[in-house]
Design a protein around this motif. Structure first.
Motif, PDB file in Angstrom:
ATOM      1  N   LEU A 103       9.215  29.937  -1.540  1.00 37.32           N
ATOM      2  CA  LEU A 103       8.935  28.565  -1.951  1.00 37.32           C
ATOM      3  C   LEU A 103      10.018  27.604  -1.472  1.00 37.32           C
ATOM      4  O   LEU A 103       9.721  26.495  -1.007  1.00 37.32           O
ATOM      5  CB  LEU A 103       8.804  28.488  -3.472  1.00 37.32           C
ATOM      6  N   ILE A 104      11.271  28.009  -1.578  1.00 38.21           N
ATOM      7  CA  ILE A 104      12.363  27.110  -1.200  1.00 38.21           C
ATOM      8  C   ILE A 104      12.311  26.786   0.291  1.00 38.21           C
ATOM      9  O   ILE A 104      12.429  25.621   0.698  1.00 38.21           O
ATOM     10  CB  ILE A 104      13.724  27.736  -1.568  1.00 38.21           C
ATOM     11  N   ILE A 105      12.110  27.811   1.118  1.00 37.18           N
ATOM     12  CA  ILE A 105      12.056  27.586   2.566  1.00 37.18           C
ATOM     13  C   ILE A 105      10.865  26.714   2.926  1.00 37.18           C
ATOM     14  O   ILE A 105      10.957  25.809   3.778  1.00 37.18           O
ATOM     15  CB  ILE A 105      11.998  28.926   3.329  1.00 37.18           C
ATOM     16  N   ARG A 108      11.490  23.055   2.375  1.00 35.93           N
ATOM     17  CA  ARG A 108      12.341  22.405   3.368  1.00 35.93           C
ATOM     18  C   ARG A 108      11.519  21.784   4.497  1.00 35.93           C
ATOM     19  O   ARG A 108      11.983  20.838   5.156  1.00 35.93           O
ATOM     20  CB  ARG A 108      13.347  23.415   3.930  1.00 35.93           C
ATOM     21  N   TYR A 109      10.289  22.309   4.734  1.00 35.91           N
ATOM     22  CA  TYR A 109       9.422  21.702   5.749  1.00 35.91           C
ATOM     23  C   TYR A 109       9.046  20.276   5.373  1.00 35.91           C
ATOM     24  O   TYR A 109       8.678  19.475   6.231  1.00 35.91           O
ATOM     25  CB  TYR A 109       8.141  22.529   5.927  1.00 35.91           C
ATOM     26  N   ALA A 154       1.591  25.866  -2.264  1.00 42.46           N
ATOM     27  CA  ALA A 154       0.807  24.679  -1.927  1.00 42.46           C
ATOM     28  C   ALA A 154       1.162  23.481  -2.800  1.00 42.46           C
ATOM     29  O   ALA A 154       0.871  22.337  -2.437  1.00 42.46           O
ATOM     30  CB  ALA A 154      -0.684  24.991  -2.063  1.00 42.46           C
ATOM     31  N   LEU A 155       1.801  23.734  -3.952  1.00 39.09           N
ATOM     32  CA  LEU A 155       2.150  22.656  -4.876  1.00 39.09           C
ATOM     33  C   LEU A 155       3.570  22.138  -4.686  1.00 39.09           C
ATOM     34  O   LEU A 155       3.973  21.180  -5.353  1.00 39.09           O
ATOM     35  CB  LEU A 155       1.989  23.145  -6.317  1.00 39.09           C
ATOM     36  N   ILE A 156       4.332  22.749  -3.784  1.00 42.77           N
ATOM     37  CA  ILE A 156       5.762  22.459  -3.689  1.00 42.77           C
ATOM     38  C   ILE A 156       6.046  21.002  -3.333  1.00 42.77           C
ATOM     39  O   ILE A 156       7.063  20.433  -3.735  1.00 42.77           O
ATOM     40  CB  ILE A 156       6.436  23.416  -2.680  1.00 42.77           C
TER      41      ILE A 156
END
Length: 312
Positions: A103-105, A108-109, A154-156
């Motif tokens: 999720l963290i990586i 970053r997108y 998908a919610l990040i």
């Protein structure tokens, strides 16, 4: 274009997609309102996934108009994609990273700062009930856990619209119901959901409105309940007979049924009074191995409109 279309979060008119001489999507139109759960149903090859790819701004349209979040996908694709969350058919998780790192990586997108990304990832893992697995690798997750992780991913970016392509295919009933619960919670928060599914009960549970596609065209559109009322009866009586012993009952129940389907191993009788029809079946001397009286459902509508033949 109606006033509802103008206010819609997503609106299409005459939308087309061609691959050479093959027409995959043939001049369809629809409008999705903010906070709505909108479903696309259809047999394989109906054009559902192609439509979703155009909505996701990863496949350009061949004709017609498409507005996403008030923007044009042809010129504003990056801006639109930044406001979308996508749950594809395949999970495509990074097996080299832990659950939390996936999720963290991904955050970053979207240029989400590292600290904010970590906090957001922890919050989402709690939301999808994976907080206790955050430091584990994804290979140890079950299929249902992986799908929940993809939904969290998908919610990040806190999207305005979440696009889900067959979100629960291949999962066991417990995993499916947990994902339904999480998606329903998102809907209650006002998130707009677009989904394709082959599960008719999933569409009935989650969708405010659906379109049924066949051959690249929309052949029906309404709420699940309205489609059932329009295209089916209140009840369906299923009579199952031994293989090769199904009687021909054409015309035997005129006046008691709206229509009848004779399948190789059973007969389906569409009626508004299943108990009365069962009594009539018995009075005619028919002795099926098994009799089921059930309510008419979205699967009955789907099969009536698209047919029972396999699409090759």
């Amino acid at each position: 274009m109606t006033s509802d279309d103008v206010r819609a979060l997503i609106a299409a008119t005459g939308l087309c997609k061609r691959f050479g001489r093959r027409v995959a999507v043939d001049g369809i139109g629809f409008a999705v309102q903010s906070g709505e759960a909108f479903g696309f149903l259809g047999p394989n090859g109906a054009g559902k996934t192609t439509t979703m790819r155009m909505i996701s701004c990863v496949s350009p349209r061949s004709g017609g108009s498409l507005r996403m979040l008030g923007l044009d996908p042809d010129t504003d694709g990056p801006a639109i994609r930044a406001r979308l969350g996508v749950v594809p058919q395949r999970d495509a998780l990074d097996r080299e990273l832990t659950v939390l790192e996936n999720l963290i990586i991904y955050a970053r997108y979207f240029d989400i700062p590292w600290r904010a990304a970590k906090d957001r990832a922890r919050e989402l893992l709690d939301f999808v009930r994976l907080a206790d697995r955050m430091d584990e690798g994804v290979d140890g997750l079950s299929g249902g856990m992986k799908r929940r992780l993809v939904i969290a991913r998908a919610l990040i970016n806190e999207p305005d619209v979440i696009i889900l392509d067959e979100p629960t295919t291949g999962l066991d009933p417990q995993a499916r119901h947990l994902i339904w619960d999480r998606l329903y919670a998102l809907k209650q928060r006002g998130v707009t959901l677009l989904l394709t599914t082959h599960y008719m009960d999933e569409a009935e549970q989650l969708c405010d409105r659906i379109v049924i596609m066949d051959g690249g065209r929309i052949i029906a559109e309404d709420s699940p309940a309205a489609l059932i009322r329009e295209h089916c009866t209140r009840e369906v009586v299923e009579l199952r007979f031994p293989v090769g012993q199904r009687p021909n009952i054409d015309g035997q129940f005129t006046g008691l049924t709206d229509w009848t389907e004779q399948l190789p191993d059973r007969v389906l009788l569409y009626t508004d009074d299943g108990d009365a029809l069962c009594a009539h079946v018995a009075s005619r001397g028919y002795r099926p191995e098994n009799t089921v009286v059930r309510r008419g459902n979205l699967e009955d509508v789907f099969l009536r409109l698209t047919g029972r033949e396999l699409v090759r």
